[in-house]
Design a protein around this motif. Sequence first.
Motif, PDB file in Angstrom:
ATOM      1  N   ALA A  41      -3.873   2.163  -8.857  1.00 43.89           N
ATOM      2  CA  ALA A  41      -3.766   3.586  -8.538  1.00 43.89           C
ATOM      3  C   ALA A  41      -4.887   3.940  -7.586  1.00 43.89           C
ATOM      4  CB  ALA A  41      -3.851   4.424  -9.806  1.00 43.89           C
ATOM      5  N   GLU A  42      -4.553   4.491  -6.423  1.00 37.20           N
ATOM      6  CA  GLU A  42      -5.581   4.952  -5.488  1.00 37.20           C
ATOM      7  C   GLU A  42      -5.728   6.468  -5.642  1.00 37.20           C
ATOM      8  OE1 GLU A  42      -4.197   3.936  -1.456  1.00 37.20           O
ATOM      9  OE2 GLU A  42      -3.097   5.814  -1.377  1.00 37.20           O
ATOM     10  N   GLY A  43      -6.876   7.007  -5.233  1.00 35.70           N
ATOM     11  CA  GLY A  43      -7.073   8.454  -5.322  1.00 35.70           C
ATOM     12  C   GLY A  43      -7.439   8.940  -6.716  1.00 35.70           C
ATOM     13  N   ASP A  87       0.832  -1.211   0.000  1.00 34.86           N
ATOM     14  CA  ASP A  87       0.000   0.000   0.000  1.00 34.86           C
ATOM     15  C   ASP A  87       0.864   1.258   0.000  1.00 34.86           C
ATOM     16  OD1 ASP A  87      -2.339   1.447   0.071  1.00 34.86           O
ATOM     17  OD2 ASP A  87      -3.053   0.581   1.945  1.00 34.86           O
ATOM     18  N   ASP A  88       0.301   2.354  -0.494  1.00 34.50           N
ATOM     19  CA  ASP A  88       0.938   3.677  -0.386  1.00 34.50           C
ATOM     20  C   ASP A  88       2.358   3.680  -0.928  1.00 34.50           C
ATOM     21  OD1 ASP A  88      -1.381   4.398   0.843  1.00 34.50           O
ATOM     22  OD2 ASP A  88      -0.590   4.275   2.867  1.00 34.50           O
ATOM     23  N   TYR A  89       2.560   2.961  -2.028  1.00 38.92           N
ATOM     24  CA  TYR A  89       3.915   2.859  -2.552  1.00 38.92           C
ATOM     25  C   TYR A  89       4.422   4.243  -2.978  1.00 38.92           C
ATOM     26  CZ  TYR A  89       8.108   1.398  -4.832  1.00 38.92           C
ATOM     27  OH  TYR A  89       9.422   1.266  -5.152  1.00 38.92           O
ATOM     28  N   ILE A 125      -0.023   2.490  -5.905  1.00 34.23           N
ATOM     29  CA  ILE A 125       0.661   3.778  -5.951  1.00 34.23           C
ATOM     30  C   ILE A 125      -0.074   4.754  -5.045  1.00 34.23           C
ATOM     31  CG2 ILE A 125       1.361   5.695  -7.447  1.00 34.23           C
ATOM     32  CD1 ILE A 125       1.350   3.787  -9.787  1.00 34.23           C
ATOM     33  N   ASP A 126       0.641   5.432  -4.185  1.00 36.63           N
ATOM     34  CA  ASP A 126       0.004   6.341  -3.231  1.00 36.63           C
ATOM     35  C   ASP A 126      -0.770   7.436  -3.955  1.00 36.63           C
ATOM     36  OD1 ASP A 126       0.112   6.879  -0.143  1.00 36.63           O
ATOM     37  OD2 ASP A 126       0.104   8.821  -1.158  1.00 36.63           O
ATOM     38  N   LYS A 127      -1.890   7.833  -3.337  1.00 33.33           N
ATOM     39  CA  LYS A 127      -2.735   8.851  -3.964  1.00 33.33           C
ATOM     40  C   LYS A 127      -2.039  10.200  -4.077  1.00 33.33           C
ATOM     41  CE  LYS A 127      -5.542   9.828   0.178  1.00 33.33           C
ATOM     42  NZ  LYS A 127      -5.136   8.742   1.092  1.00 33.33           N
ATOM     43  N   LEU A 128      -0.988  10.378  -3.293  1.00 33.18           N
ATOM     44  CA  LEU A 128      -0.150  11.574  -3.395  1.00 33.18           C
ATOM     45  C   LEU A 128       0.279  11.852  -4.840  1.00 33.18           C
ATOM     46  CD1 LEU A 128       1.504  13.402  -1.313  1.00 33.18           C
ATOM     47  CD2 LEU A 128       3.348  11.742  -1.596  1.00 33.18           C
TER      48      LEU A 128
END
Length: 289
Positions: A232-234, A176-178, A198-201
Amino acid sequence: LEEARDSREPVIRRVGADPGALDRVSLARDLRSAIGNGELFLHYQPKAHVRRQEITSVEALVRWQHPTRGLVLPGDFIQLAEESRDIVDLTIWTIQQAIRDQRILATRGHDVTMFVNVSGLLLSDARFVRRACALVENSGAKIGFEITETAVIRDPESAIGHLHTFAAIGIVIAIDDYGAGLSSLAYLKQLPARELKIDKLFVTQLTSSNRDPLIVRSTIDLAHALEMEVVAEGVETASALALLSVMGCDVVQGYFISRPIALSALIEFMDQYRVKGPERPPLIPGLTS
Ligand code: C2E
Ligand code: MG
Ligand code: MG
Ligand code: MG
C-alpha cells in the motif's frame, strides 16, 4: 525585490502541476541537458514489511534541481520525457544510480532490494531492455522495477515478454499504481510480477471513506490469490496503517513511515532498526510485533 532576498537561500519552488504550453516546451528542452549537467538526483523511500517489522526494500524517486526553477518533481516532467524519448536516458541513469546506492546500502549492512520506476512505454523498446538487463546483470545488485502505467502499452505481447526477460535475470517486478489506470485483469495474471502496489488514491482516504476499504480489501485478496505480495502506498496515518495490517496488507509505504529522503538520511533511518531487542524503536509506529 527578488534579488534583495538572501541569495544563499536555496530556491525550492515547484512549477505548477499543469505547466502551460510554453513552459512545457522550455522544460522539455532543459530536460535534455539536465542529465548531463548533473541536475537530476534520487530520493529514496523505504517500504516496510508489516509482519516482519523490517525495511525489506527501497524505492528510488527522481528529482530535478533546475538551475532557475528550483526543485521540479517527476509529476511535472516524466510525461514530457516520455514524449521526447529522453525517458530512455533518464531511466538508464536512474538504474545506474540505484545500483550504485544499493551496493552502498549493502556494504552498510542493509542489503535491501532497490526499486526503480520504469515507464510501461519502455517495455516495448528492445534496445532499452538489453541495456537495462546488462547493467543489472553485471552489477550483482538486488534490483526491482516498478512498472508504471503512464502511457498505454501499445504492444502488450512484447511488453509481457520483456517483463519475463527481466524476471528471468532476477529483477523483481512490481505493478505500480494498481487500480488507478487501465490495469487489466487479463494481463495481470500473465505478468511475472511479485508485487502489486495499490495506488495511493485508495489509501490516503482509507479510514474516511466507505468504499475505499472495500476496494483495498478485495485488491489484497485478489493479489494473494495470484500469489503476489501487496504494497500500500500513501500510508499517511496510524489509523490507515492499523486497518491495512488487519486486512493482511504485506508491505506499507508512505509519509507515516518515512518521506522520500536522501541516501545519507536513509542510511541513518535504517541504522536505527539494525539493533534488535527492546532498545529498537518500533519500525512502524503504533504497531507492535
Ligand atoms: P509512484 O511511483 O507511484 O510514487 C509514489 C509517489 O507518491 C511519489 O511521488 C512519492 O513521493 C509520493 N508519496 C509517497 N508517500 C506518500 C504519502 O504518504 N502520501 C502522499 N500523498 N504521497 C506519497 P513523486 O516522487 O512525486 O513521484 C511521482 C511519480 O513519478 C511516481 O509515482 C512515478 O510514477 C514517477 N516517477 C518517479 N521517479 C521516476 C523515475 O525515475 N522514472 C519514471 N519513469 N517515473 C518516475
Ligand atoms: Mg513507484
Ligand atoms: Mg505508485
Ligand atoms: Mg503513484
